[in-house]
Design an enzyme around this catalytic site. Structure first.
Site, PDB file in Angstrom:
ATOM      1  N   CYS A 195      -0.189 -34.839 -20.304  1.00 60.55           N
ATOM      2  CA  CYS A 195      -0.746 -36.106 -20.750  1.00 60.55           C
ATOM      3  C   CYS A 195      -0.465 -36.177 -22.248  1.00 60.55           C
ATOM      4  CB  CYS A 195      -2.243 -36.145 -20.484  1.00 60.55           C
ATOM      5  SG  CYS A 195      -3.064 -37.474 -21.384  1.00 60.55           S
ATOM      6  N   ASP A 202      -2.839   2.177  -5.221  1.00 63.86           N
ATOM      7  CA  ASP A 202      -2.064   0.960  -5.021  1.00 63.86           C
ATOM      8  C   ASP A 202      -0.979   0.865  -6.090  1.00 63.86           C
ATOM      9  OD1 ASP A 202      -1.368  -1.290  -3.744  1.00 63.86           O
ATOM     10  OD2 ASP A 202      -3.083  -2.491  -4.381  1.00 63.86           O
ATOM     11  N   LYS A 235      -6.447   5.879  -1.652  1.00 63.91           N
ATOM     12  CA  LYS A 235      -5.131   5.287  -1.381  1.00 63.91           C
ATOM     13  C   LYS A 235      -4.748   4.455  -2.599  1.00 63.91           C
ATOM     14  CE  LYS A 235      -2.344   3.059   2.115  1.00 63.91           C
ATOM     15  NZ  LYS A 235      -1.556   2.210   1.224  1.00 63.91           N
ATOM     16  N   CYS A 256      -7.453 -38.581 -25.288  1.00 62.98           N
ATOM     17  CA  CYS A 256      -7.795 -38.273 -23.898  1.00 62.98           C
ATOM     18  C   CYS A 256      -9.050 -37.401 -23.927  1.00 62.98           C
ATOM     19  CB  CYS A 256      -6.634 -37.542 -23.233  1.00 62.98           C
ATOM     20  SG  CYS A 256      -7.064 -36.817 -21.645  1.00 62.98           S
TER      21      CYS A 256
HETATM   22  S1  IVH Z   1       0.524   9.971   2.200  1.00 57.79           S
HETATM   23  C1  IVH Z   1       2.997  11.013   5.575  1.00 57.79           C
HETATM   24  N1  IVH Z   1      -1.385   9.668   0.449  1.00 57.79           N
HETATM   25  O1  IVH Z   1       0.525   4.540   1.091  1.00 57.79           O
HETATM   26  C2  IVH Z   1       2.084  10.449   4.594  1.00 57.79           C
HETATM   27  N2  IVH Z   1       0.116   7.864   0.785  1.00 57.79           N
HETATM   28  O2  IVH Z   1       1.260   3.525   3.851  1.00 57.79           O
HETATM   29  C3  IVH Z   1       2.749   9.584   3.622  1.00 57.79           C
HETATM   30  N3  IVH Z   1      -0.295   5.923  -0.646  1.00 57.79           N
HETATM   31  O3  IVH Z   1       4.006   4.676   0.945  1.00 57.79           O
HETATM   32  C4  IVH Z   1       1.899   8.991   2.596  1.00 57.79           C
HETATM   33  N4  IVH Z   1      -2.013   6.775  -1.728  1.00 57.79           N
HETATM   34  O4  IVH Z   1       2.772   4.628  -1.246  1.00 57.79           O
HETATM   35  C5  IVH Z   1      -0.330   9.101   1.044  1.00 57.79           C
HETATM   36  N5  IVH Z   1      -3.107   9.540  -1.107  1.00 57.79           N
HETATM   37  C6  IVH Z   1      -2.058   8.996  -0.508  1.00 57.79           C
HETATM   38  C7  IVH Z   1      -1.612   7.697  -0.831  1.00 57.79           C
HETATM   39  C8  IVH Z   1      -0.524   7.163  -0.136  1.00 57.79           C
HETATM   40  C9  IVH Z   1      -1.204   5.732  -1.596  1.00 57.79           C
HETATM   41  C10 IVH Z   1       0.709   4.945  -0.237  1.00 57.79           C
HETATM   42  C11 IVH Z   1       2.120   5.451  -0.318  1.00 57.79           C
HETATM   43  C12 IVH Z   1       2.743   5.234   1.029  1.00 57.79           C
HETATM   44  C13 IVH Z   1       1.777   4.301   1.680  1.00 57.79           C
HETATM   45  C14 IVH Z   1       1.704   4.629   3.145  1.00 57.79           C
END
Ligand code: IVH
Length: 672
Positions: free
Chosen positions: A432, A123, A121, A438
């Protein structure tokens, strides 16, 4: 390379360059050397200059539009950009999997082990990129999921995003969805550059990605290190049939889109958990921030049956890593005095583990910040840690505030020397004014003086500086040169041998260079580069000390603020006395004789070094460039005049090519 004369040869050249970009960015396996790419790219530039009528939109030389926007235009997404549900534990993950199994059973699809496509996921910022007939025509942010903002020009500046798709297996309309991130190395370099150039630094790579995409001027976005990973599709017209989500990702990759290579297909919740643990273990070593992993039911027919719950798919979820935020108690609020007298409030916290690291202090930045957040002793607060940066207090949990708590007020006098504090108009910090009288500033000033970029006094660490000041042996940097062996050996944990080592280190430091000496004085806003500029232009310490504001602002990269700081510094009698005492003690440097910078081959040129050099060490190459009159910076921008590229040069080289910066190799530098 043979001359290209026809339009079709020009088009072939673009194809060739795009193919190389695909091997470089998507497959991560370049098939030609960077220099060979250079040659092709230069040829492209030459052709476009000679035949502007040939220029096509998907030419890699056309990534950067030169007109800033006046505002962002709204874009309605053809299909909404959804969000994801979350799980935070093994049990929640197993519930998620069970729900899916049950749902499919009800729909009479009996499968005990579901295949999931597991992905990091990322960021960053979600974007949707539309290709029409294989050409990139529009890109938008997620916005509220239904309507985002158009950022086409900015997206086009990202080198790894193809302007046209590879091959011919694409539909008329293809919307690619994915995440734009700022890689960690690029983030560090960018912030370093921003610090040196008085630009805004980003708190974390995600803000970096978001801030860079929300730039009205694509030329600025082009200078930001951004990357993209595709993770799904939106509208596909006419439909393109695939059985699995993992097939869709493989297809996107074959079209030239970068897909994160940590993606893998796993079985059931046990497979998901293994994946989560594997990625958690890799997390710190990755070059991009991730805040968890995502599991998506891989079979698209199953996805179809599972459908959606309000705004999120039932067939996917995010498994988040433990938060990098935690709540804890503010046990006290202290103020710290910095080298230049800046007063920073610091919250002393009940120790708390934040993302695996114990935090006991958090910065409250300055008076305005502490007032805005209204942090008080006894408050429960959220603290956040992001990468290597100092932990900070995010906000107070007001519901937990004890009765009768008292708002924090900044002290009126310096906590160390009791001088009355001042606030200069337009500045957020209290200071300061006592300078070296100091003790807090004296300690920080001496640490700076002795540091590696300064007088480079071996054996004089932070602890020892504090001991020397506390023992009353040192009241200014000049006193270091009067220390005797018995004085030093008398300090706690100081044996005779280490005392002698320190004195030897101090003695050796006397032979220095003028730029080092100027840097070590700790004049506000005068870092290594400015010290070098002053030395190379004005040659003599006496000239620098007496230079007027008008003379100083004529120097490269010396603006109003820097010039004022220099003049103020040398107008202070105490500072002059310290300098005189240092010279008296025997500090010396080779004179810079008539080495007029204007006559140096790289006078005033902004140069960047990248890649691995074979004969010179990096520091040697940098010194050589400085000796040639160049200003050496860390990242390539529109201001860069020259890039010295070694082996395996990566993104800097690509950026330099894109910005048409002159590129030379190590041999060139050796020949100078
Ligand atoms: S799928 C229907 N895959 O997470 C599925 N999202 O909370 C839609 N994100 O807005 C998202 N890595 O910005 C998907 N491998 C990944 C992701 C991912 C980051 C983020 C994305 C989305 C948010 C969803």
């Amino acid at each position: 390379m043979s001359e290209i004369n026809t339009r079709s040869e020009y088009e072939q050249l673009i194809q060739q360059l795009n193919e190389h970009a695909y091997h470089y960015y998507v497959l991560d396996e370049p098939i030609i050397a960077d220099q060979e790419y250079d040659v092709l790219y230069k040829e492209l530039l030459r052709l476009e200059a000679a035949h502007p009528e040939w220029v096509t939109e998907d030419s890699p030389a056309q990534r950067v539009a030169d007109q800033p926007l006046d505002r962002f235009h709204p874009v309605e997404h053809a299909l909404p950009m959804l969000s994801l549900g979350n799980v935070f534990s093994k049990d929640e993950l197993s519930d998620f999997n069970q729900r899916i199994v049950k749902f499919l059973e009800k729909a009479q699809v009996g499968i005990s082990d579901i295949s999931y496509c597991a992905e990091p996921k990322l960021d960053g910022l979600a974007v949707s990129i539309r290709y029409q007939d294989g050409k990139l025509v529009q890109a938008a942010t997620r916005g509220d999921g239904n309507t985002g903002e158009e950022i086409t020009a900015n997206i086009k500046t990202i080198q790894s995003i193809p302007l046209s798709l590879r091959g011919d297996d694409f539909p008329e309309i293809l919307e690619v969805r994915g995440e734009v991130v700022m890689p960690r190395d690029g983030f560090q370099r960018y912030n370093q550059w921003a610090l040196e150039n008085n630009e805004k630094v980003f708190a974390n790579p995600r803000n970096g990605a978001a801030g860079s995409l929300r730039q009205l001027d694509p030329r600025k976005t082009a200078q930001r290190p951004l990357a993209f990973y595709a993770y799904s599709v939106g509208l596909v017209q006419p439909a393109h049939h695939h059985q699995r989500h993992s097939d869709v990702l493989a297809w996107l990759k074959s079209l030239g889109l970068p897909v994160n290579d940590l993606t893998s297909v796993v079985q059931g919740s046990i497979g998901c958990l293994d994946y989560y643990q594997k990625i958690a273990g890799l997390r710190d070593g990755l070059n991009f921030d991730i805040d968890g992993v995502v599991y998506k039911v891989d079979d698209l027919a199953q996805q179809e049956i599972l459908g959606f719950v309000t705004k999120a798919p039932r067939w996917a979820t995010a498994h988040k890593f433990p938060a990098e935020e935690a709540t804890t108690l503010v046990e006290n609020i202290d103020v710290q005095v910095g080298r230049t007298g800046s007063i920073t409030p610091v919250a002393r916290l009940k120790p708390v583990s934040v993302g695996g690291v114990t935090v006991t202090n958090a910065t409250l930045h300055n008076e305005d910040e502490i007032r805005r957040k209204d942090v008080r002793v006894g408050d429960t607060v959220f603290v956040r840690r992001a990468g290597d940066v100092i932990p900070e207090v995010v906000k107070v949990v007001l519901a937990k505030r004890p009765d009768h708590s008292i708002p924090f007020t900044m002290p009126i006098t310096c906590p160390v020397c009791q001088s009355e504090l001042h606030k200069i108009e337009g500045e957020a910090v209290l200071r300061c004014p006592a300078g070296l009288t100091c003790d807090a500033q004296l300690k920080e000033g001496i640490k700076h003086f002795a540091s590696r970029k300064g007088m480079d006094i071996e054996g004089l660490g932070d602890k020892l500086v504090e001991q020397l000041v506390d023992a009353g042996l040192v009241h200014s940097p000049a006193d270091l040169y009067c220390l005797t062996e018995s004085q030093v050996a008398g300090l706690e944990r100081m044996a005779q041998k280490s005392a002698q080592n320190l004195l030897d280190g101090i003695e050796r430091s006397k032979q220095t260079t003028l730029p080092r000496f100027i840097y070590s004085l700790g004049i506000r806003e005068v870092g290594e580069a400015t010290a070098m500029t002053l030395a190379n232009h004005l040659y003599k310490l006496a000239t620098i000390m007496t230079a007027s504001h008008e003379e100083l602002i004529l120097l490269p990269d010396v603006g109003d603020v820097v010039a004022s700081r220099i003049v103020q510094y040398f107008a202070n009698k105490g500072n002059i006395e310290v300098i005189e005492a240092l010279l008296q003690a025997g500090i010396r440097w080779p004179e810079i004789i008539g080495k007029s910078e204007e006559k140096l081959p790289l006078a005033g040129k902004i140069v960047v070094l990248t890649g691995t050099l074979s004969t010179l060490k990096r520091t040697e190459a940098k010194q050589k460039l400085l000796d040639l009159g160049a200003k050496v910076t860390g990242s390539v921008s529109a201001k860069t005049d020259l890039l010295v590229a070694g082996e395996n040069a990566g993104s800097k080289l690509a950026k330099a090519e894109q910005l048409q910066v002159q590129i030379v190799d190590e041999q060139w530098l050796l020949d100078q």
